[in-house]
Design an enzyme around this catalytic site. Structure first.
Site, short mmCIF file in Angstrom:
data_model
loop_
_atom_site.label_atom_id
_atom_site.label_comp_id
_atom_site.label_asym_id
_atom_site.label_seq_id
_atom_site.Cartn_x
_atom_site.Cartn_y
_atom_site.Cartn_z
N GLU A 7 55.19 130.64 111.16
CA GLU A 7 55.18 132.09 111.40
C GLU A 7 56.50 132.72 111.01
OE1 GLU A 7 52.62 133.73 112.03
OE2 GLU A 7 51.19 132.47 113.09
N ASP B 91 43.65 127.40 105.62
CA ASP B 91 43.50 128.56 104.74
C ASP B 91 44.61 128.77 103.72
OD1 ASP B 91 45.21 129.14 106.84
OD2 ASP B 91 44.21 131.00 107.43
N GLU C 270 36.51 136.83 116.14
CA GLU C 270 37.42 135.73 115.81
C GLU C 270 36.65 134.51 115.32
OE1 GLU C 270 41.76 134.82 116.11
OE2 GLU C 270 40.35 136.24 115.27
N GLU D 285 42.54 140.13 106.99
CA GLU D 285 42.03 139.34 105.86
C GLU D 285 40.82 139.98 105.19
OE1 GLU D 285 44.75 136.85 108.07
OE2 GLU D 285 43.01 138.01 108.72
N THR E 260 51.00 135.31 101.79
CA THR E 260 49.91 135.33 102.76
C THR E 260 50.11 136.39 103.83
OG1 THR E 260 48.51 133.87 104.12
CG2 THR E 260 50.90 133.66 104.40
#
EC number: 3.2.1.-
Length: 813
Positions: free
Chosen positions: A100, A247, A341, A359, A445
């Site tokens: 993160e 991902d 989710e 996304e 991302t």
């Protein structure tokens, strides 16, 4: 005109979110939009792994830097950069997520640097800038490097910004596992840092981690698992998909080729992609499989993070499956207002929360850029409208705790500002609306912008060359196809979308079959048992069954056959316990969905929604198109266990009641006799929350409840405090009781912007309504005795939301 309106709406919404962060939260890492304050790690109760993104480095501001430039807010950008340079410190003694921190903070600093040098080169802004953000990025890069000190090269999942990894002061370094995405989503930021600074050490470590993951792929399926041991390289979780846990590993392989120009990354991506399309892609679905048995599905649901994949397929040039999967995601979004989710293959909710993830908007933007199909502009407008209608609150935008009820969570993640508004603005903007050419950059991302010119910057790749002798790339296309050739007929994309739209529209939750409880012949039947009945308790004692009251209001039943008065009684006790488990199983299958309590009066105007537990008696709110609306008042006595002494005041209102001392149905009858139009029972167990307990479903008292016709809902202590606090601050509080939240009204322009907004509505999981497991049971309608508490005592400090994923099964995580 349509585009201009939508573009301007995006800017207005961004301003609402950003300004509220700056006014109410800065320099905290994130805004808590329901309570209009900043989230500071250590001052708020822990939310688990979610808090690993917070490092006391003004996360949201750094994450938003390049978004300000994209939206033409260059004055605000320059001011924000000066704030970061003046206020942000990176040497905090705090343990943070390497993943993160890399994508949000390091990426944010590099994106900000990219924008600063672009503006300076144009001579319009930032003329004073001397690479200060880059210097901060390099400092942060060095603070992350200790995490890569492993034999495999895979980073530890966490690092202490001040003390590194492994020492006694670091409080980290003992972890053995990390997710594939966590280890494989480093290369863009680290390589960019190396090429901006000329220091190869960062790119070296990022490449080493990717090399190790590639070597550990399953050689037959060419898939990777979700979790890997950072020391041994063994796969800890062998399920494979394109969603959570994996991902951005795939995303970064392809984008590393685009940014760095290294064919090695494209070779690897193409091999992985061929396996994804062979095993995981089942158009329009993307389903996890086992890496060693790729024809065997690993689960029957999908998580929302896979919504990025159609956008990646656009970058790859594989448009048809991108259209199909995106359309499925759009129909699920329309079905539930937001993308849950997680959702099942028949498009029902699996995990109900939605933390404002971007996304889906990202893939919508890339599909529009590739196809020029105006259909995707309508999709973007749907996203905008739903955000404004359901997530907008006076102090920003609040994450959805439950898409079924419309309840909120006191959370606005930094990625909402970093990504959502950036992609939506780009979707609706014309070329002349943008201060630079986005084609000169690649999106990380986290949607941070890195210049493609870095591909010609000094690289350490030559010293790292990793021969891929076994790779035959002759079957792979090395250029993206011209997508316009796919659209000679305007009906082409519609022909792909229509069958998917029909499939999702026709799916709906199916009623679960009724199941008879166990057919025992004991003197006491489980379905008749009441825990406050002395005769029943005596019968339990004779059967060797003991009853224990738990702190959270449940009761635990345990049988010791040797304590029964006879062998026959012991046998009856065993039958009784079996009935209890059967009854619990039935109740779980007959569970009622959650209900919504929506505060509709000033200054909330319907923008704060609480998730409430239903009752098995009284008005069925799911059959009411309007719900029940009224002002709330506290019943006297607060327990509601006797005739109300303030009946005149309760009449025509919704009564607030405290749990305890008598049965739920008895409370309902008392307020009904007083003329109340509804009731809300508030848990008396301080600190209780649906974050930590299953949704409470109120049952009757063992006799007919046909005489109860007012609606009754249940709130845990934390949720109840929100309502009580509102009543204390604004004497007249009106609420709507319904099956789900209705339209949010817009406050009048002159309304006070909320000096104090109640905290978040807690999350609701209703896959469990009782606790019969190894002899444990929540009684159907029994209430444990407790002494009455004053309203003031109930106004104690509430707990913040726990991480949503703490409610999820560890294996699913």
């Amino acid at each position: 005109c349509f585009l201009f309106i939508q573009r301007d709406q995006v800017v207005e919404m961004f301003d609402h979110a950003y300004q509220n962060y700056m006014d109410h939260a800065y320099p905290a890492d994130e805004l808590m939009p329901l309570t209009c304050r900043g989230r500071v790690r250590g001052l708020e109760p822990s939310r688990g792994d979610v808090d690993d993104a917070l490092g006391k480095f003004s996360l949201t501001l750094i994450d938003t830097l390049d978004t300000l430039v994209v939206l033409n807010k260059t004055v605000e950008f320059e001011a924000a950069v000066r704030r970061v340079l003046k206020d942000v410190k990176l040497d905090n003694d705090i343990v943070v997520s390497v993943f993160e921190t890399n994508i949000r903070v390091l990426g944010g600093l590099l994106g900000g640097h990219s924008m600063a040098i672009m503006l300076k080169k144009r001579g319009e802004r930032m003329l004073w800038y001397q690479d200060e953000l880059l210097h901060m990025a390099k400092e942060l890069g060095h603070r992350l490097l200790p995490a890569f000190n492993t034999s495999s090269g895979l980073p530890y999942p966490r690092v202490n910004l001040k003390h590194g990894v492994g020492g006694p002061e670091s409080r980290t370094g003992t972890e053995t596992d990390t997710c594939t995405a966590c280890a494989g989503t480093i290369i863009l930021e680290f390589a960019a840092l190396s090429r901006f600074t000329g220091d190869p050490v960062f790119e070296v470590h990022a490449r080493r981690a990717l090399d190790f993951l590639w070597e550990k792929r399953q050689r037959n399926s060419n898939l990777v698992g979700t979790t890997i041991n950072i020391h041994s390289g063994e796969w800890v979780r062998r399920d494979s998909g394109v969603g959570a846990g994996i991902d951005s590993y795939y995303e970064y392989l392809l984008k590393a080729y685009v940014l760095l120009g290294d064919d090695l990354f494209l070779q690897r991506f193409n091999i992985h992609y061929a396996s994804i399309m062979k095993y995981i892609s089942q158009p329009p679905l993307l389903l996890d499989v086992h890496i060693h048995k790729p024809l065997l599905p690993a689960r029957t649901w999908m998580d929302s993070l896979l919504a990025f994949f159609p956008g990646l397929q656009v970058l790859k040039g594989d448009i048809r499956p991108a259209i199909e999967t995106h359309e499925m995601l759009y129909q699920v979004t329309k079905k539930h207002n937001f993308l849950p989710e997680a959702f099942t293959t028949d498009f029902r909710v699996h995990w109900a929360q939605h933390p404002l993830r971007p996304e889906f908007a990202e893939s919508t933007y890339f599909l529009y850029k590739a196809t020029g199909d105006p259909y995707y502009l309508e999709v973007g407008r749907t996203v905008l409208d739903n955000l404004n209608r359901y997530a907008r609150v006076p102090c920003g935008f609040a994450a959805m705790k439950d898409v079924r009820t419309g309840s909120h969570e006191d959370r606005m993640d930094s990625f909402f500002l970093a990504e959502m508004f950036k992609y939506l603005f780009l979707l609706f903007a014309d070329t002349e609306d943008l201060p630079f050419d986005v084609e000169d950059y690649i999106f990380t991302t986290e949607a941070h912008l890195l210049p493609l010119s870095l591909s010609v910057a000094p690289s350490s790749a030559a010293t790292l060359g990793n021969s891929e002798g076994e790779v035959d790339d002759t079957n792979f296309d090395w250029t993206c196809p011209n997508t316009r050739l796919l659209f000679p007929d305007p009906a082409y994309p519609r022909n792909l979308r229509d069958p998917i739209r029909s499939a999702v529209d026709k799916s709906c939750p199916r009623p679960l079959p009724y199941r008879e409880p166990g057919m025992g012949r004991a003197p006491l039947r489980a379905q008749d048992f009441m825990a406050n009945n002395p005769e029943h308790l005596e019968l339990l004692r004779r059967m060797g069954v003991s009853l224990i009251h738990l702190k959270d209001g449940r009761v635990q039943l345990v049988q010791h056959a040797t304590q029964a008065v006879s062998a026959v009684a012991a046998e009856d006790g065993m039958r009784f316990m079996q009935e209890m488990m059967e009854l619990s199983s039935q109740q779980q299958k007959e569970q009622l969905p959650p209900r919504a309590i929506q505060i509709v009066s000033h200054p909330y105007f319907g923008r704060v929604v609480l998730t409430a537990g239903p009752a098995q008696f009284g008005t069925d709110l799911s059959k009411s198109s309007t719900g029940v609306r009224g002002f709330v008042t506290v019943a006297e006595p607060y327990s509601g266990c006797s005739e109300l002494t303030n009946g005149d005041f309760v009449q025509g209102r919704i009564a607030l009641l405290q749990r305890g001392q008598c049965m739920f149905a008895e409370k309902a009858r008392h307020i009904q006799r007083a003329g109340a139009i509804g009731g809300i029972v508030i848990d008396d167990n301080e600190g209780s929350s649906s974050d930590t307990a299953p949704l409470f479903q109120m049952a009757g008292d063992g006799r007919s409840t046909d005489d109860v016709h007012v609606p009754i809902l249940f709130l845990f202590h934390k949720e109840g405090n929100i309502l009580l606090r509102a009543l204390k601050e604004y004497r007249e509080v009106e609420v709507l009781l319904s099956d789900k939240a209705r339209d949010r009204g817009e406050p009048p322009p002159s309304a006070d912007p909320l000096a104090s907004v109640p905290p978040a509505a807690p999350r609701c999981y209703y896959d469990q309504t009782s606790d019969v497991q190894k002899g444990k049971k929540r009684p159907s309608g029994e209430e444990p005795d407790s002494s009455s508490q004053s309203v003031d005592e109930l106004m104690a400090d509430w707990q913040e939301d726990l991480d949503a994923f703490q409610q999820m099964d560890e294996e699913e995580l």
